[in-house]
Design a protein around this motif. Structure first.
Motif, PDB file in Angstrom:
ATOM      1  N   GLY A   1       1.641 -45.617  -0.873  1.00  0.00           N
ATOM      2  CA  GLY A   1       1.585 -44.104  -0.480  1.00  0.00           C
ATOM      3  C   GLY A   1       0.283 -43.304  -0.761  1.00  0.00           C
ATOM      4  O   GLY A   1       0.158 -42.171  -0.310  1.00  0.00           O
ATOM      5  N   GLU A   2      -0.513 -43.991  -1.394  1.00  0.00           N
ATOM      6  CA  GLU A   2      -1.687 -43.411  -1.814  1.00  0.00           C
ATOM      7  C   GLU A   2      -2.543 -42.866  -0.781  1.00  0.00           C
ATOM      8  O   GLU A   2      -2.769 -43.470   0.442  1.00  0.00           O
ATOM      9  CB  GLU A   2      -2.850 -44.624  -2.429  1.00  0.00           C
ATOM     10  CG  GLU A   2      -4.005 -44.094  -3.200  1.00  0.00           C
ATOM     11  CD  GLU A   2      -4.690 -45.341  -3.864  1.00  0.00           C
ATOM     12  OE1 GLU A   2      -4.569 -46.306  -3.816  1.00  0.00           O
ATOM     13  OE2 GLU A   2      -5.631 -44.495  -4.826  1.00  0.00           O
ATOM     14  N   VAL A   3      -3.382 -41.642  -0.836  1.00  0.00           N
ATOM     15  CA  VAL A   3      -4.265 -40.995   0.035  1.00  0.00           C
ATOM     16  C   VAL A   3      -5.451 -40.897  -0.536  1.00  0.00           C
ATOM     17  O   VAL A   3      -5.734 -40.231  -1.631  1.00  0.00           O
ATOM     18  CB  VAL A   3      -3.444 -39.714   0.686  1.00  0.00           C
ATOM     19  CG1 VAL A   3      -4.583 -39.252   1.642  1.00  0.00           C
ATOM     20  CG2 VAL A   3      -2.141 -40.025   1.129  1.00  0.00           C
ATOM     21  N   LYS A   4      -6.466 -41.055   0.151  1.00  0.00           N
ATOM     22  CA  LYS A   4      -7.972 -40.845  -0.493  1.00  0.00           C
ATOM     23  C   LYS A   4      -8.707 -40.175   0.619  1.00  0.00           C
ATOM     24  O   LYS A   4      -8.592 -40.549   1.683  1.00  0.00           O
ATOM     25  CB  LYS A   4      -8.558 -42.084  -0.848  1.00  0.00           C
ATOM     26  CG  LYS A   4      -8.180 -42.496  -2.281  1.00  0.00           C
ATOM     27  CD  LYS A   4      -8.865 -43.808  -2.755  1.00  0.00           C
ATOM     28  CE  LYS A   4      -8.279 -44.025  -4.057  1.00  0.00           C
ATOM     29  NZ  LYS A   4      -9.334 -45.198  -4.722  1.00  0.00           N
ATOM     30  N   LYS A   5      -9.541 -39.298   0.260  1.00  0.00           N
ATOM     31  CA  LYS A   5     -10.336 -38.542   1.351  1.00  0.00           C
ATOM     32  C   LYS A   5     -11.908 -38.740   0.846  1.00  0.00           C
ATOM     33  O   LYS A   5     -12.191 -38.879  -0.398  1.00  0.00           O
ATOM     34  CB  LYS A   5     -10.150 -37.174   1.358  1.00  0.00           C
ATOM     35  CG  LYS A   5      -8.613 -36.676   1.997  1.00  0.00           C
ATOM     36  CD  LYS A   5      -8.562 -35.163   2.087  1.00  0.00           C
ATOM     37  CE  LYS A   5      -7.353 -34.932   2.663  1.00  0.00           C
ATOM     38  NZ  LYS A   5      -7.237 -33.528   3.022  1.00  0.00           N
ATOM     39  N   GLN A   6     -12.843 -39.034   1.805  1.00  0.00           N
ATOM     40  CA  GLN A   6     -14.077 -39.159   1.573  1.00  0.00           C
ATOM     41  C   GLN A   6     -14.748 -38.116   2.683  1.00  0.00           C
ATOM     42  O   GLN A   6     -14.808 -38.344   4.063  1.00  0.00           O
ATOM     43  CB  GLN A   6     -14.544 -40.272   1.990  1.00  0.00           C
ATOM     44  CG  GLN A   6     -14.318 -41.314   0.795  1.00  0.00           C
ATOM     45  CD  GLN A   6     -14.999 -42.863   1.133  1.00  0.00           C
ATOM     46  OE1 GLN A   6     -15.579 -42.982   2.320  1.00  0.00           O
ATOM     47  NE2 GLN A   6     -15.162 -43.595   0.204  1.00  0.00           N
ATOM     48  N   LYS A   7     -15.095 -36.754   2.505  1.00  0.00           N
ATOM     49  CA  LYS A   7     -15.546 -36.015   3.262  1.00  0.00           C
ATOM     50  C   LYS A   7     -14.591 -35.775   4.530  1.00  0.00           C
ATOM     51  O   LYS A   7     -13.373 -35.379   4.318  1.00  0.00           O
ATOM     52  CB  LYS A   7     -16.913 -36.046   3.731  1.00  0.00           C
ATOM     53  CG  LYS A   7     -17.920 -36.080   2.517  1.00  0.00           C
ATOM     54  CD  LYS A   7     -19.283 -36.562   3.109  1.00  0.00           C
ATOM     55  CE  LYS A   7     -20.304 -36.534   1.869  1.00  0.00           C
ATOM     56  NZ  LYS A   7     -21.466 -36.595   2.102  1.00  0.00           N
TER      57      LYS A   7
END
Lengths: 114, 113
Positions: free
Chosen positions: B53-59
């Motif tokens: 369920g991990e969510v990561k953002k890059q810009k």
């Protein structure tokens, strides 16, 4: 640091000829890999190495041999080239460990076998 | 053996629009990585997801790992011409040793200005 380098950048072979592709990394990585990339098929693992003196087969090893005599170098050999081996070849390296680590790719070698 | 599928194979996007590309594995993964390859270039690492369920953002890029750890997605908002390239996901099976990854076939992104 140069990272991962590959030689040559381009090569044209005739069917049946042999050649060796050289991969070198200056990051002291334990793991090294050889992939081939064909249009629409992503990257397929040919052979890999988890340390100096060790190699193992990947997904598509037939027709290729490898050697890792020095930690920083990983050689890919084609003993008798075939047109089906026309492809772009990428070498990569990564740290070792229980988890997964990002792979650093070289610029690639474009090989054509006629 | 393990298979990793990506859809769509091609994505034509108008500049400024959003889109999502999907990655599905036939087996449960311990982690998943995403790479970007510019035309004529080599794959470059973008991100790694490890937790369910991990969510990561890059810009403008948002990466998600599914709850069952068998799928992942990459969502790009406000697409720019610099987003052109092929995006690959690569998964490591849960029981695999070392760092052997299985790559998906990639989503080739073309941006219309």
């Amino acid at each position: 640091n140069a990272g991962v380098t590959q030689t040559p950048k381009f090569r044209v072979l005739k069917t049946g000829q042999s050649m060796t592709l050289l991969c070198a990394q200056d990051m002291n990585h334990e793991y090294m890999y050889w992939y081939r990339q064909d249009p629409g098929m992503g990257l397929r693992l040919i052979h890999y190495s988890v340390g100096e003196g060790t190699t193992a087969k990947g997904e598509v090893p037939d027709g290729y041999n490898v050697s890792r005599l020095k930690k920083q170098n990983f050689l890919l050999g084609l003993e008798s080239a075939a047109p089906s081996q026309t492809s772009v070849y990428f070498c990569a390296s990564s740290w070792a460990g229980q988890g997964a680590y990002e792979q650093y790719f070289g610029p690639g070698t474009r090989l054509t076998v006629t | 053996g393990q298979q990793v599928m990506q859809i769509p194979q091609y994505q034509h996007v108008q500049e400024g629009e959003d889109f999502t590309t999907y990655c599905n594995s036939s087996t449960t993964l311990s982690n998943i990585q995403w790479y970007k390859q510019r035309p004529g270039g080599h794959p470059v690492f973008l991100i790694q997801l490890v937790k369910s369920g991990e969510v990561k953002k890059q810009k403008r890029l948002t990466f998600q790992f599914g709850e069952a750890k068998k799928n992942s997605s990459l969502h790009i908002t406000a697409t720019q011409t610099t987003d052109v390239g092929t995006y690959f996901c690569a998964g490591k099976p849960q029981k695999a040793a070392g760092n052997k990854l299985t790559f998906g076939g990639g989503t080739r992104v073309l941006v219309k200005p």
